[in-house]
Design an enzyme around this catalytic site. Sequence first.
Site, PDB file in Angstrom:
ATOM      1  N   GLY A 451       0.829  -1.199   0.000  1.00 17.32           N
ATOM      2  CA  GLY A 451       0.000   0.000   0.000  1.00 17.32           C
ATOM      3  C   GLY A 451       0.858   1.241   0.000  1.00 17.32           C
ATOM      4  O   GLY A 451       2.076   1.192  -0.120  1.00 17.32           O
ATOM      5  N   ASP A 569      -4.725  10.629  13.083  1.00 11.58           N
ATOM      6  CA  ASP A 569      -5.166  10.077  11.802  1.00 11.58           C
ATOM      7  C   ASP A 569      -5.699   8.658  11.988  1.00 11.58           C
ATOM      8  O   ASP A 569      -5.409   7.765  11.196  1.00 11.58           O
ATOM      9  CB  ASP A 569      -4.017  10.093  10.794  1.00 11.58           C
ATOM     10  CG  ASP A 569      -4.511   9.939   9.353  1.00 11.58           C
ATOM     11  OD1 ASP A 569      -5.687  10.298   9.090  1.00 11.58           O
ATOM     12  OD2 ASP A 569      -3.757   9.465   8.504  1.00 11.58           O
TER      13      ASP A 569
END
Length: 760
Positions: A451, A569
Amino acid sequence: MTLHLCSLLVFSLPQALQSSTIDSITASSPLVQNQTLVSSSQIFELGFFTPKGSAKQYVGIWYKKMAPSRVVWVANRDKPLGHTDQSATLLSDFGNFVLQDRNENIMWESFDEPTNTLLPNMKIGVNVKTGKKLNLTSWKGEDDPSFGSFVMGVTLEKPPQLFTWNGSSPYWRSGQWEKTKFIGIPTMTNTYYDIRQDNIRGTSYFYLNNYNNSIFGYTFISSEGSVKSAFWANGWLTSWKAPAPTNPCEIYGICGPFGVCNSFSSPMCRCLKGFKPRSNEKWNRGNWTRGCLREMELNCQKSASAAASTTVEKDMFWQMRQIKLPDSADYLLIDNVEGCQSWCLENCSCLGFSYVNAIGCMAWSKDLLDTQQFSTDGEDLFIRLADASVGADTGKFRKMTIPRLLRSEEPLRETSWKEQMKEDDASQLVVYDFDSIRLATDNFNLKNKLGQGGLGPVYKGKLNNGKEIAAKRLSSSSSQGIAEFKNEILLISKLQHQNLVRLLGCCIEGEEKILVYEYLPNKSLDTFLFDSREKAKLSWSVRFRIIQGVARGLLYLHCDSCLRVIHRDLKVSNILLDEKMNPKISDFGLSRMFEGTQVLVNTHKVVGTLGYMSPEYAMGGIFSEKSDVYSFGVLLLEIISGKKNTSLDYPGQHLNLLAFAWHLWCEGRGLDLIDEAIANAFSVSEVMRCIQLGLLCTQDHATDRPNMLAVVLMLNGESNLSQPKQPTYTFSSSLAHEVPSQEESIRSMNTITITTVEGR
């Protein structure tokens, strides 16, 4: 129609009425000079105005109570007044000025004739079948709303782009749309933006999705051609601006074909690898617009003319990282990076390719124009070169025979990282050499890419001892990237918890900065939760265990570790799963450490993912532990429902998950939120407790949210839950009016006190 509407507005100008405000006008009661038309919630105001420095009057719309006021729409920019006999007009709370007939059918609306400003729920774009374009057009000057020379619109290509033209010449380009933002706007983190394309109807529209009028903002193009997006949070805050005044690289094609611009370099333009200036004389004088030429003919071009018995080597690809991809990409229906590369290699007209997960395969057969090097974000671009051209490098990399060799774009600055690590008490980490990481990941093979994180790509690897790892490779030498890289090393090296991802070590060797983590075979939670084929593997017991684990991990960060850390986050994609589906919080690059007495912090740099960000942080830059609590609440509701908070497939007027969850809670139908994949097997008390807790964690005001210690106790049934208040950021006025009449029944239907916990 604008001409006719304006005559209705000024038909009775000679009248001298007392100054007043109204919310609708009719043919028998027109708006006069000393009146303004105000939307029902006092958000927008319409009336006559005179720009500063001008003696002329115009009819416009502006935000009523937000100073300094900004005119967001002008009716009579260039046109003389006409006459109309239509029945009535009104100004909506979205800022849309609507002309209706006697049956309230919309005959005309200002959203169909944008000026220089895009409001939430407006759209700009193109319909190729009708030929109608909805573009923003700048004012001629700050004191003159007549049509200027700059126009902003949306292209119909796939993926679409925003373009600004100066007359007929391209002036600025946003880069390709990748589902949540434009590749060429690294600072664009606002997930309220969206683009919808309909190939059957031939339409492509860009808009700002206003969740039930929960945000106030605008995007406008100035008379100088700059585009700015701003939001209101006790003052207008700029979300992004382009072209940035300090970055000439954002001007379209400034380095010419096959040139790349880097605003931090001197000179800022250089030729791509394997290319040279078309004119050295002009290039050296800073005139780069003619661009660059290829130094050596491609091997595929040689093979076309070579004899059948002649063996010609294959071309290779040079990898550039953190790039604003060039203009004029061809979109290909290829769903994997290997197929994308093979297609390009087999087609000699293909000059380069890129595979972006949110877009797919893109290839370039035209000149690579308007390419920019970023310090953060951006995408990988693979440039086609002849083998000898690549081999002409300084020899930092060994010659490989496979044509798909990926090479680093340019060296990073040398720093004394090992010394800094020792000073910062992180010396207990293993420091790996670059060759061992390169071999473990098969030279960072794209097949091993897991990713793309905030700092760079993540690759799976296997060390010589058989241990599997996840290697995060820092994407550039930018000061921001290095600071965040060091931040993550220092943070994770000091944090040890079963629900936090474990850092094994790092590689700090010359140009390479790599973090080495434990490898988690089940990847991230979103790969299961939002995949219709995989989500059934997440039974309710597994989901509840994940919720509890994430809560315990956050509690450790906030209270129990040697540091006090706010993640900033937290989201589904940052929750990794081990082989037993136990959760581990990852991606600490945006985290912050604080002194024990520090409660609130204000930042001018808002980072994170909208949809998970608390209102005070997204709109005002203020964050605290309660910001993580809000993100946890969103995460909790997503795990229960199996839906994304920002998804647009909720029924009725409920435009996000929080709105939908509150609506179900109000009607005593909280269990309807449960994911259909597990609807036949779950604990009613646990689900209801989690929904109520999710609503408590996502309260508008931080003081109304529980801390993580209370959250853990509530999840375990060791503490009672209070009743959540109705959020105001995610709901329309119609729902707000309905709720008070139901309040007593809501409390009786949904209040639960847990004294015993059902077995899982």
